[in-house]
Design an enzyme around this catalytic site. Structure first.
Site, PDB file in Angstrom:
ATOM      1  N   LYS A 173      -5.041  21.656  51.175  1.00 43.40           N
ATOM      2  CA  LYS A 173      -4.144  20.856  50.331  1.00 43.40           C
ATOM      3  C   LYS A 173      -4.574  19.392  50.186  1.00 43.40           C
ATOM      4  O   LYS A 173      -3.817  18.544  49.714  1.00 43.40           O
ATOM      5  CB  LYS A 173      -2.666  20.907  50.795  1.00 43.40           C
ATOM      6  N   TYR A 233      -6.122  14.716  36.133  1.00 40.72           N
ATOM      7  CA  TYR A 233      -7.408  14.686  35.444  1.00 40.72           C
ATOM      8  C   TYR A 233      -7.916  16.116  35.285  1.00 40.72           C
ATOM      9  O   TYR A 233      -7.727  16.955  36.175  1.00 40.72           O
ATOM     10  CB  TYR A 233      -8.427  13.860  36.233  1.00 40.72           C
ATOM     11  N   HIS A 259       6.765  19.051  44.650  1.00 37.50           N
ATOM     12  CA  HIS A 259       7.204  19.201  46.047  1.00 37.50           C
ATOM     13  C   HIS A 259       8.726  19.133  46.132  1.00 37.50           C
ATOM     14  O   HIS A 259       9.347  18.396  45.366  1.00 37.50           O
ATOM     15  CB  HIS A 259       6.626  18.070  46.906  1.00 37.50           C
TER      16      HIS A 259
HETATM   17  P1  A3P Z   1      -0.218  19.502  45.297  1.00 45.71           P
HETATM   18  O1  A3P Z   1      -0.070  20.891  44.785  1.00 45.71           O
HETATM   19  O2  A3P Z   1       0.551  19.233  46.522  1.00 45.71           O
HETATM   20  O3  A3P Z   1       0.042  18.451  44.255  1.00 45.71           O
HETATM   21  P2  A3P Z   1      -6.292  22.140  47.544  1.00 45.71           P
HETATM   22  O4  A3P Z   1      -7.179  22.458  46.396  1.00 45.71           O
HETATM   23  O5  A3P Z   1      -7.032  21.669  48.740  1.00 45.71           O
HETATM   24  O6  A3P Z   1      -5.324  23.248  47.810  1.00 45.71           O
HETATM   25  O7  A3P Z   1      -5.422  20.893  47.116  1.00 45.71           O
HETATM   26  C1  A3P Z   1      -4.406  20.965  46.145  1.00 45.71           C
HETATM   27  C2  A3P Z   1      -4.068  19.584  45.717  1.00 45.71           C
HETATM   28  O8  A3P Z   1      -5.117  19.043  44.905  1.00 45.71           O
HETATM   29  C3  A3P Z   1      -2.838  19.499  44.862  1.00 45.71           C
HETATM   30  O9  A3P Z   1      -1.756  19.315  45.731  1.00 45.71           O
HETATM   31  C4  A3P Z   1      -3.110  18.309  43.942  1.00 45.71           C
HETATM   32  O10 A3P Z   1      -2.277  17.206  44.169  1.00 45.71           O
HETATM   33  C5  A3P Z   1      -4.554  17.923  44.250  1.00 45.71           C
HETATM   34  N1  A3P Z   1      -5.368  17.597  43.100  1.00 45.71           N
HETATM   35  C6  A3P Z   1      -6.312  16.635  43.110  1.00 45.71           C
HETATM   36  N2  A3P Z   1      -6.887  16.511  41.920  1.00 45.71           N
HETATM   37  C7  A3P Z   1      -6.306  17.427  41.121  1.00 45.71           C
HETATM   38  C8  A3P Z   1      -6.495  17.775  39.750  1.00 45.71           C
HETATM   39  N3  A3P Z   1      -7.387  17.140  38.994  1.00 45.71           N
HETATM   40  N4  A3P Z   1      -5.736  18.768  39.240  1.00 45.71           N
HETATM   41  C9  A3P Z   1      -4.819  19.395  40.010  1.00 45.71           C
HETATM   42  N5  A3P Z   1      -4.596  19.111  41.321  1.00 45.71           N
HETATM   43  C10 A3P Z   1      -5.334  18.129  41.870  1.00 45.71           C
END
Ligand code: A3P
Length: 345
Positions: free
Chosen positions: A99, A292, A312
C-alpha cells in the site's frame, strides 16, 4: 435542379470527408501497431545521449510485457529469437511496502525504455512452495527483454517476510532494492481499507479500524495488528541491513509519488544508473481519477485500476493522533538509517 445539385455535392463532400478521416485514423493505428512490432533502430547505441536514439520494440512492453504479447500470438518465436530477447532475473526489486504505491511505482518505471516490468507479483522469495521450485522457475516468470534492459519485479510481501533478505542475497548480493513508503498511519488505514473491501465483497462484516489498531485492554496501539506492524518500517529494514548495505536501497516517497511523481521517478532513474528518459509528457493528471496516469505515446494512455486509490473510511482523530505519536520515534530512526527525511508528523 440547383437544390438537387447542392444536395448531391454535399453528400459527396460528406463521403469524401468520412473517407479522409477514416484513412487518417487507419494510418495512426497502423503506425502504432507497426511501432509495436518492428524494431526502429539497431540495439547498439540505445543508451546514448537523450533523444539520440529510440528504443526498439518499446511499445511491445507497454501493456503486459513482451511475454504476454508472445503468448497472445502477436510476436512469433522467430521475432523473439531474432531480437536476442531473453528472460532475465531482476536487477532491481520493489520489495515493499504494501500500500505504499508499489504498483504505481512499477508501472511508472516501466515507462522507461530500458526497464521491463514483471507484471504479476511473483512471490518467489516469500512463498516457500514457489521458492522450492528454484531460480530457473523464477527466471521463466520474467518478461522477455533485451540484454541491455533491466527487469524489475515487485512483491510487497518481501519487505516484511523474515526469510526474504537472505534468499535474495543468495540470488544476487548486489541487487538494487526499492522501498516505497507512505506516512505510516495513512498506509495502515490503506491496508485496512483493502482488507475491508475484500470482506465486503464476500458479504462479510469486519471490525472498525479503531478496534483493530487500539488494544481495548490497555488503550495503547495494538502492535499485534499486522497493518500497524507493517508500518514500523525501521524494524523490517533492520533485518534487511543484516544482508545488504544501505547503499543498495533507495527509498521512494510514496506520498510524493501521488502528488508529484516525476521528481521521485528521476531519483529512481539515478539510483538505477539509467539515463533520464521519463518526462512530464509520460505523466498526466486525470481529474476524474484524482491521480496521475501514464502516457506511453499519442495512442496509448492508462490509469491504474480502481483498486488503487480507494476512499478510506473516516477514522477517529484521537486514534490517528495516537498512531502518529506511536510511529514518530520509529520514523526518526528510519530517517536516520536511510538518510531520507520525510515530512511525516
Ligand atoms: P490507496 O488505495 O490507499 O489510495 P500499492 O500499489 O502498493 O497497493 O499501493 C496503492 C496505493 O498507491 C494507493 O493507495 C494510492 O494512493 C497509491 N498511488 C500512488 N500513485 C498512484 C496513481 N498514480 N494511481 C493510483 N494510485 C496511486
Amino acid at each position: 435542379m440547383l437544390f438537387k445539385q447542392q444536395v448531391w455535392l454535399r453528400q459527396k463532400l460528406l463521403v469524401l470527408g468520412s473517407l479522409a478521416v477514416g484513412s487518417l485514423l487507419y494510418l495512426v493505428a497502423r503506425v502504432g501497431s507497426l511501432d509495436r512490432l518492428q524494431p526502429i533502430c539497431p540495439i547498439e547505441g540505445r543508451f546514448g545521449a537523450r533523444g539520440q536514439a529510440e528504443f526498439p520494440l518499446r511499445a511491445l512492453q507497454f501493456k503486459r510485457g513482451l511475454l504476454h504479447e508472445f503468448r497472445k500470438g502477436n510476436v512469433s518465436k522467430e521475432q523473439v529469437r531474432l531480437h536476442d530477447l531473453v528472460q532475465q532475473l531482476p536487477k532491481a526489486i520493489i520489495i515493499g511496502v504494501r500500500k505504499g504505491g508499489t504498483r504505481a511505482l512499477l508501472e511508472m518505471l516501466n515507462l522507461h525504455p530500458a526497464v521491463v516490468k514483471a507484471s504479476q507479483e511473483i512471490h518467489f522469495f516469500d512463498n516457500d512452495e514457489n521458492y522450492a521450485k528454484g531460480i530457473e522457475w523464477y527466471r521463466k516468470k520474467m518478461p522477455f527483454s533485451y540484454p541491455q534492459q533491466i527487469t524489475i519485479e515487485k512483491s510487497p510481501a518481501y519487505f516484511i517476510t523474515e526469510e526474504v533478505p537472505e534468499r535474495i542475497y543468495k540470488m544476487n548480493s548486489s541487487i538494487k532494492l526499492l522501498i516505497i513508503v507512505r506516512e505510516p498511519t495513512t498506509r495502515a488505514i490503506s491496508d485496512y481499507t483493502q482488507v475491508l473491501e475484500g470482506k465486503e465483497r464476500k458479504n462479510k462484516t469486519y471490525y472498525k479500524f479503531e478496534k483493530l489498531a487500539i488494544d481495548p485492554n490497555t488503550c495503547e496501539v495494538n502492535t499485534k495488528y499486522k497493518a500497524v506492524r507493517t508500518s514500523i518500517y525501521t524494524k523490517h529494514l533492520e533485518r534487511w541491513l543484516k544482508y545488504f548495505p544501505i547503499e543498495q536501497f533507495h527509498i521512494v516517497d510514496g506520498d510524493r509519488l501521488i502528488t508529484e511523481p516525476l521528481p521521485e521517478l528521476q531519483l529512481v532513474e539515478k539510483f538505477l544508473n539509467l539515463p533520464p528518459r521519463i518526462s512530464q509528457y509520460n505523466l498526466y493528471f486525470n481529474v476524474t481519477r484524482g491521480f496521475y496516469c501514464l502516457r506511453f505515446n499519442v495512442i496509448f494512455n492508462k490509469c491504474l485500476a480502481g483498486s488503487k486509490g480507494r476512499i478510506h473510511p473516516e477514522v477517529d482523530p484521537s486514534v490517528v493522533t495516537k498512531l502518529r505519536k506511536f510511529f514518530h520515534p520509529f520514523n526518526q530512526k528510519f530517517y536516520q538509517i536511510t538518510g531520507r527525511t520525510l515530512n511525516w508528523p
